[in-house]
Design a protein around this motif. Structure first.
Motif, short mmCIF file in Angstrom:
data_model
loop_
_atom_site.label_atom_id
_atom_site.label_comp_id
_atom_site.label_asym_id
_atom_site.label_seq_id
_atom_site.Cartn_x
_atom_site.Cartn_y
_atom_site.Cartn_z
N VAL A 12 70.06 15.44 10.46
CA VAL A 12 70.20 15.61 9.01
C VAL A 12 69.33 16.78 8.55
O VAL A 12 69.77 17.62 7.76
CB VAL A 12 69.82 14.31 8.26
CG1 VAL A 12 69.76 14.55 6.76
CG2 VAL A 12 70.81 13.20 8.59
N PHE B 129 76.77 13.42 5.69
CA PHE B 129 75.69 13.31 6.68
C PHE B 129 75.84 12.10 7.59
O PHE B 129 75.00 11.87 8.45
CB PHE B 129 74.34 13.26 5.97
CG PHE B 129 74.03 14.51 5.21
CD1 PHE B 129 73.45 15.59 5.84
CD2 PHE B 129 74.37 14.63 3.87
CE1 PHE B 129 73.18 16.76 5.15
CE2 PHE B 129 74.10 15.79 3.17
CZ PHE B 129 73.52 16.86 3.81
N ALA C 207 75.70 12.54 11.39
CA ALA C 207 74.42 12.91 12.00
C ALA C 207 73.84 11.68 12.69
O ALA C 207 73.75 10.61 12.11
CB ALA C 207 73.46 13.43 10.93
N LYS D 198 67.68 11.56 12.10
CA LYS D 198 67.10 12.25 10.95
C LYS D 198 66.92 13.74 11.26
O LYS D 198 67.07 14.59 10.39
CB LYS D 198 65.76 11.64 10.56
CG LYS D 198 65.87 10.40 9.72
CD LYS D 198 64.51 10.01 9.18
CE LYS D 198 64.64 8.88 8.20
NZ LYS D 198 63.34 8.55 7.59
#
Length: 157
Positions: free
Chosen positions: A79, A70, A73, A76
């Motif tokens: 993600v 992740f 990314a 957020k």
């Protein structure tokens, strides 16, 4: 039938089975031999230990790889999108924001037995130790299913 004589209480014990029949949760009771129930409980214990061992191996070797998955990314929200794509049932974005204040801990919680297969697949992991431990788990699970079926059959005698 009630087994309340001294000899019967030494041999039999009351067994409770919870099952789902056509979407309806049910509970059934019956008398089974103590040895059959003890074997079933031992299988449950061994299965739980095998599952825990599998997770300990996988997490010790691949948790960092999972977290790094992740790292590209940029937000957020990205993600959340990746998790939604992987697991198909991620919470709403606002719930995700409120639950993922510590994103590392949030992602760490995903590395569990229920998600194990997807995680191993998405990370393209080929690990002989994990495969061997999964074979052990699968065999124990099959033995437990057979034991559960035998208890189910036995309780009607």
């Amino acid at each position: 039938m009630v087994y309340d004589c001294d000899r019967c209480t030494q041999i039999y014990t009351l067994y409770t089975i919870e099952y789902c029949d056509k979407g309806i949760a049910s509970t059934s009771f019956g008398w089974v031999t103590r040895t059959s129930l003890k074997r079933n409980e031992e299988l449950k214990k061994h299965l739980s230990e095998a599952q825990e061992k599998l997770l300990v191996i996988a997490r010790s070797r691949y948790l960092d790889l999972w977290l790094n998955y992740f790292s590209e990314a940029k937000s957020k929200k990205a993600v959340w999108g990746m998790l939604s794509k992987l697991f198909g049932q991620e919470t709403s974005l606002s719930t995700f924001y409120s639950n993922s204040k510590n994103l590392t801990a949030y992602l760490d919680n995903y590395f569990n037995f229920n998600n194990y297969g997807k995680i191993i697949s998405v990370l393209n992991i080929d690990d002989a130790d994990l495969e061997q431990q999964m074979v052990v788990f699968t065999e124990l699970n099959q033995q437990l299913e057979e034991s559960n079926y035998q208890l189910y059959k036995e309780k009607f005698k």
